[in-house]
Design a protein around this motif. Structure first.
Motif, PDB file in Angstrom:
ATOM      1  N   PRO A 235       0.506  -1.426  -0.183  1.00  0.00           N
ATOM      2  CA  PRO A 235      -0.105   0.280   0.508  1.00  0.00           C
ATOM      3  C   PRO A 235       0.481   1.660  -0.201  1.00  0.00           C
ATOM      4  N   PRO A 236       0.810   1.728  -0.607  1.00  0.00           N
ATOM      5  CA  PRO A 236       1.155   3.516  -1.451  1.00  0.00           C
ATOM      6  C   PRO A 236       1.335   3.943   0.537  1.00  0.00           C
ATOM      7  N   LEU A 237       0.424   4.189   1.044  1.00  0.00           N
ATOM      8  CA  LEU A 237       0.204   4.777   2.159  1.00  0.00           C
ATOM      9  C   LEU A 237       1.159   4.080   3.786  1.00  0.00           C
ATOM     10  N   ARG A 238       1.755   3.433   3.286  1.00  0.00           N
ATOM     11  CA  ARG A 238       2.859   2.776   4.427  1.00  0.00           C
ATOM     12  C   ARG A 238       4.311   3.805   3.654  1.00  0.00           C
ATOM     13  N   LEU A 239       3.976   4.249   2.983  1.00  0.00           N
ATOM     14  CA  LEU A 239       5.517   5.181   2.627  1.00  0.00           C
ATOM     15  C   LEU A 239       5.482   6.322   3.149  1.00  0.00           C
ATOM     16  N   GLU A 240       4.021   6.595   3.885  1.00  0.00           N
ATOM     17  CA  GLU A 240       4.052   8.196   4.674  1.00  0.00           C
ATOM     18  C   GLU A 240       4.062   7.446   5.980  1.00  0.00           C
ATOM     19  N   GLU A 241       4.251   6.915   6.737  1.00  0.00           N
ATOM     20  CA  GLU A 241       4.014   6.314   8.106  1.00  0.00           C
ATOM     21  C   GLU A 241       5.531   6.815   8.840  1.00  0.00           C
ATOM     22  N   GLN A 242       6.101   6.751   9.745  1.00  0.00           N
ATOM     23  CA  GLN A 242       7.372   8.347  10.745  1.00  0.00           C
ATOM     24  C   GLN A 242       7.878   6.337  10.963  1.00  0.00           C
ATOM     25  N   LEU A 243       7.211   4.941  10.615  1.00  0.00           N
ATOM     26  CA  LEU A 243       8.346   3.899  11.116  1.00  0.00           C
ATOM     27  C   LEU A 243       7.490   3.088  10.168  1.00  0.00           C
ATOM     28  N   TYR A 244       8.818   2.782   8.854  1.00  0.00           N
ATOM     29  CA  TYR A 244       7.771   1.812   8.162  1.00  0.00           C
ATOM     30  C   TYR A 244       7.705   0.385   9.104  1.00  0.00           C
ATOM     31  N   SER A 245       6.824  -0.653   9.318  1.00  0.00           N
ATOM     32  CA  SER A 245       6.275  -1.514   8.889  1.00  0.00           C
ATOM     33  C   SER A 245       5.629  -2.271   8.102  1.00  0.00           C
ATOM     34  N   ASP A 246       6.268  -3.511   8.119  1.00  0.00           N
ATOM     35  CA  ASP A 246       5.707  -4.617   6.742  1.00  0.00           C
ATOM     36  C   ASP A 246       4.758  -5.600   8.234  1.00  0.00           C
ATOM     37  N   LEU A 247       3.506  -5.180   7.059  1.00  0.00           N
ATOM     38  CA  LEU A 247       2.432  -5.920   8.123  1.00  0.00           C
ATOM     39  C   LEU A 247       1.594  -6.927   6.773  1.00  0.00           C
ATOM     40  N   TYR A 248       2.251  -7.286   5.759  1.00  0.00           N
ATOM     41  CA  TYR A 248       1.557  -7.669   5.103  1.00  0.00           C
ATOM     42  C   TYR A 248       1.433  -9.244   5.537  1.00  0.00           C
ATOM     43  N   VAL A 249      -0.156 -10.030   4.807  1.00  0.00           N
ATOM     44  CA  VAL A 249       0.082 -10.784   5.416  1.00  0.00           C
ATOM     45  C   VAL A 249      -0.841 -11.626   4.037  1.00  0.00           C
ATOM     46  N   PRO A 250      -0.082 -12.771   3.395  1.00  0.00           N
ATOM     47  CA  PRO A 250      -1.017 -13.170   2.010  1.00  0.00           C
ATOM     48  C   PRO A 250      -2.331 -13.865   1.926  1.00  0.00           C
ATOM     49  N   THR A 251      -3.201 -13.435   0.845  1.00  0.00           N
ATOM     50  CA  THR A 251      -4.368 -13.603   1.696  1.00  0.00           C
ATOM     51  C   THR A 251      -4.017 -15.324   0.578  1.00  0.00           C
ATOM     52  N   LEU A 252      -5.556 -16.543   0.788  1.00  0.00           N
ATOM     53  CA  LEU A 252      -5.320 -17.081   0.137  1.00  0.00           C
ATOM     54  C   LEU A 252      -5.464 -17.150  -1.254  1.00  0.00           C
ATOM     55  N   GLN A 253      -5.699 -16.299  -1.696  1.00  0.00           N
ATOM     56  CA  GLN A 253      -5.422 -15.996  -3.782  1.00  0.00           C
ATOM     57  C   GLN A 253      -4.058 -16.126  -3.800  1.00  0.00           C
ATOM     58  N   ASP A 254      -3.651 -15.050  -2.711  1.00  0.00           N
ATOM     59  CA  ASP A 254      -1.958 -15.016  -2.519  1.00  0.00           C
ATOM     60  C   ASP A 254      -1.083 -15.895  -2.414  1.00  0.00           C
ATOM     61  N   VAL A 255      -1.877 -16.700  -1.818  1.00  0.00           N
ATOM     62  CA  VAL A 255      -1.153 -17.896  -2.085  1.00  0.00           C
ATOM     63  C   VAL A 255      -1.026 -18.992  -2.277  1.00  0.00           C
ATOM     64  N   LEU A 256      -1.567 -19.506  -3.545  1.00  0.00           N
ATOM     65  CA  LEU A 256      -2.399 -19.987  -4.088  1.00  0.00           C
ATOM     66  C   LEU A 256      -1.279 -19.694  -5.880  1.00  0.00           C
ATOM     67  N   ASN A 257      -1.554 -17.792  -5.847  1.00  0.00           N
ATOM     68  CA  ASN A 257      -0.883 -17.542  -7.212  1.00  0.00           C
ATOM     69  C   ASN A 257       0.902 -17.676  -6.798  1.00  0.00           C
ATOM     70  N   CYS A 258       0.834 -18.053  -5.523  1.00  0.00           N
ATOM     71  CA  CYS A 258       3.065 -17.533  -5.425  1.00  0.00           C
ATOM     72  C   CYS A 258       3.730 -18.737  -5.968  1.00  0.00           C
ATOM     73  N   ARG A 259       4.516 -18.312  -6.670  1.00  0.00           N
ATOM     74  CA  ARG A 259       4.961 -19.154  -7.484  1.00  0.00           C
ATOM     75  C   ARG A 259       6.030 -19.789  -6.911  1.00  0.00           C
ATOM     76  N   LYS A 260       6.113 -21.477  -6.759  1.00  0.00           N
ATOM     77  CA  LYS A 260       7.329 -21.380  -5.442  1.00  0.00           C
ATOM     78  C   LYS A 260       7.845 -22.531  -6.672  1.00  0.00           C
ATOM     79  N   ARG A 261       9.139 -22.569  -7.070  1.00  0.00           N
ATOM     80  CA  ARG A 261       9.829 -23.810  -8.251  1.00  0.00           C
ATOM     81  C   ARG A 261       9.795 -25.229  -6.916  1.00  0.00           C
ATOM     82  N   THR A 262       8.635 -26.342  -7.891  1.00  0.00           N
ATOM     83  CA  THR A 262       8.831 -27.236  -7.045  1.00  0.00           C
ATOM     84  C   THR A 262      10.752 -28.326  -6.686  1.00  0.00           C
ATOM     85  N   GLN A 263      10.618 -28.759  -5.747  1.00  0.00           N
ATOM     86  CA  GLN A 263      12.321 -29.077  -5.938  1.00  0.00           C
ATOM     87  C   GLN A 263      12.518 -30.577  -5.225  1.00  0.00           C
TER      88      GLN A 263
END
Length: 625
Positions: free
Chosen positions: A413-441
């Motif tokens: 979110p662009p609003l995160r850049l306006e915060e005085q102390l930058y914090s990464d609070l992103y948690v992937p949704t189910l759709q993010d997990v399903l779309n996330c590409r992770k090569r099978t080893q």
């Protein structure tokens, strides 16, 4: 001369056992002088690996030779009447045989301990057994001790055997009641997404903590996509071999069709189309001319016809040259100039290129990286090269990258850049997990309990990497799988293979399907084909026809290009291509489904139907239906 008494053997062996335990607990290597460091001190291994074991066989060999010698003397002196010789011979034999029994028994005793018996006995019991053996005064007592140890060992072996048999029996019952499905298909077709859907629907699911673990992988997808876009912008500006669209004719055709953004005027589009039409006609006339010249002796008036054709070609050439001079020249330069990233973003480009893309790199989102991604994504050159991503042969963009770039404002979110102390609070949704590409080893397995018409049933699903170099790992599962779930990407008609930039992915999928479905080991195994990524397929058809992959495809005039009917008609055509790959003597039916692996409801519905098919076939093969 026997140099080792039973007491010596006991003392040496106890020390050796102690040294073995020290060595195993240490877990390192013994130095050349036999020393090992333990804490601050150094322990010397006096008996481990020493020559004491060699002394017993040497002593036994010596006694055996003496015994053979005495028996030989006995035969030679059979008729001798002198008493002193007979008494000497008798006494010698008794002495030799006495030592022979002792050494033979001791050797057998130590061999038994060499079979790791000392690991099965407690230290008190070990010392008691060795003490009893040493204190024995005659062969009978020593061998009684040996038999006691052997009985103890046999009893432990029988107990261990019974435990193993019960475990094997339990495992066999479980395997007999479990159906195994092999997930197969080329790389980047969506196999792992199907597997993740099963985890969500029938496994442990994805808790908030589990989804949070996908955060670095999402960032790797986003940064990797931006790196690829920057690379293609640079290649376009430098007009390298890897540049988007490549040849000038492809660029002009793309501008004329409206698939590539252009800085040229609208009126130039018609000129480009006319130019391309004349270029095509020129090519055809050249072929006709050389064909006519080759058959000059066989065709009447061939010289006159060829002369007239040559004049026509020259006249057409002049027209093409005039168009190139007035309009066409410079189109390529104008086209590639659009992909110039401004110098003001040089620092942001450097921040992106400095990021590693391996799983172990574990990208952390910082304010600097966040700002660089946002600025570059808003840049016009990046947006224009992004629209031509389907033409990338090198450093290709995965389908998941498109999803995350289009969702960038939500993930970062662009609003995160306006915060005085930058914090990464992103948690992937189910759709993010399903779309996330992770090569099978290697091989990923999952056991899922699924409710079917016959009740609750266990399914073991095996997901194996689909790249060319990893496909040999599928072979061990051919003989044990109850069904093959073959996943292919419909959108692959407009994409190139990661391992070979000259091969279209859908061609690779067809060849791989033909190879697998006709495997002798899989002739009686049902195949369920997931024609996956139907959503992307429909989107790609709006701009690119599947004639890029199949020149024999024809879209009926009644069907509108890019419509749902167009997608259905093209998918049906591809399905026919798949059917043609199957040998006529294959007796097992194949099942086709058009799917979108990220659609949870659709996957659940389709998977429920195919599990019923698998169970029905299993019951039928067992004679229960």
């Amino acid at each position: 001369d026997v140099r080792m008494t039973p007491g010596d053997v006991l003392q040496i062996y106890l020390k050796r056992v102690e040294e073995v335990k020290i060595l195993e607990g240490w877990g390192g290597q013994v130095l050349e002088n036999g020393n090992i460091p333990v804490g601050r001190s150094v322990v010397k291994l006096e008996f481990y690996g020493s020559s004491w074991k060699a002394q017993l066989p040497a002593s036994i060999e010596l006694i055996s030779k003496l015994q053979a010698l005495l028996h030989n003397l006995k035969r030679r002196m059979k008729g001798e009447t002198k008493t002193n010789y007979k008494q000497f011979l008798k006494r010698s034999i008794e002495n030799v045989m006495c030592y022979y029994d002792l050494i033979s028994d001791t050797s057998a005793f130590l061999r038994m301990f060499e079979s790791h018996l000392w690991k099965q006995l407690k230290s008190e019991r070990l010392e008691q057994v060795m003490s009893n053996f040493v204190k024995a005064q005659d062969p009978y007592s020593r061998r009684k001790t040996l038999r006691g140890i052997q009985r103890e060992k046999d009893r432990d072996d029988r107990k261990t055997s019974r435990i193993l048999e019960r475990q094997l029996s339990t495992e066999k019952k479980f395997l007999d009641s479990t159906y195994q499905i092999l997930l197969a298909g080329p790389g980047q077709s969506g196999k792992s997404t199907i597997f993740k859907q099963l985890v969500y629907l029938h496994g442990k699911g994805f808790s908030k903590e589990t989804r949070a673990k996908y955060r670095p992988s999402v960032y790797i997808n986003i940064v990797g996509a931006m790196k690829s876009l920057i690379f293609h912008c640079q290649m376009a500006v430098e007009k390298e071999e890897e540049a988007v669209l490549g040849e000038e004719e492809n660029i002009l055709r793309s501008i004329a069709n409206g698939t590539a953004a252009s800085e040229n005027k609208k009126g130039d589009t018609e000129v480009i189309k006319e130019y391309l039409k004349k270029r095509h006609l020129m090519k055809k006339l050249d072929e006709d001319y050389y064909q006519l010249m080759g058959k000059a002796n066989q065709i009447e008036n061939a010289i006159k016809k060829s002369s007239d054709l040559r004049k026509r070609i020259d006249h057409l050439g002049e027209e093409i040259q005039k168009m190139e001079t007035e309009v066409i020249n410079g189109y390529t330069e104008t086209f590639y100039r659009m992909f110039t990233i401004p110098q003001s973003l040089a620092e942001e480009v450097s921040d992106i290129e400095a990021q590693g893309l391996r799983e172990v790199d574990n990208i952390l989102m910082t304010e600097t990286l966040h700002r660089a991604l946002m600025k570059l994504w808003e840049n016009e050159a990046i947006q224009k090269i992004f629209k031509l991503r389907a033409t990338f042969k090198y450093s290709q963009l995965d389908d998941c990258c498109t999803y995350f770039l289009e969702e960038l404002d939500r993930v970062l979110p662009p609003l995160r850049l306006e915060e005085q102390l930058y914090s990464d609070l992103y948690v992937p949704t189910l759709q993010d997990v399903l779309n996330c590409r992770k090569r099978t080893q290697g091989v990923v397995e999952g056991r899922f309990s699924i409710q079917t018409k016959t009740g609750e049933q266990i399914f073991r699903v095996v997901d194996v990497a689909g790249q060319r170099g990893a496909r040999r790992k599928w072979i061990p599962f051919f003989s044990s799988c109850d069904a093959v779930l073959f996943v292919m990407s419909l959108a692959g008609y407009n994409q190139y293979l990661l391992e070979d930039a000259d091969v279209i992915r859908l061609h690779e999928a067809l060849n791989l399907f033909k190879e697998m479905v006709n495997q002798p080991a899989l002739r009686k195994t049902p195949f369920i084909i997931f024609m996956n990524k139907s959503d992307l397929f429909k989107t790609e058809l709006k701009s690119t026809s599947i004639t890029k992959c199949f020149e024999d495809y024809r879209l009926p005039e009644a069907i509108q290009k890019g419509s749902s009917k167009h997608a259905s008609h093209a998918a049906k055509f591809i399905k026919q291509k798949l059917h043609k790959q199957i040998d006529s003597n294959r007796g097992v039916e194949t099942y086709f489904h058009i799917t979108c692996a990220t659609d949870t409801k659709q996957v659940n519905k389709i998977f429920s139907s195919i599990t019923d098919i698998i169970i029905s076939r299993g019951l039928a093969s067992a004679g229960l239906m």
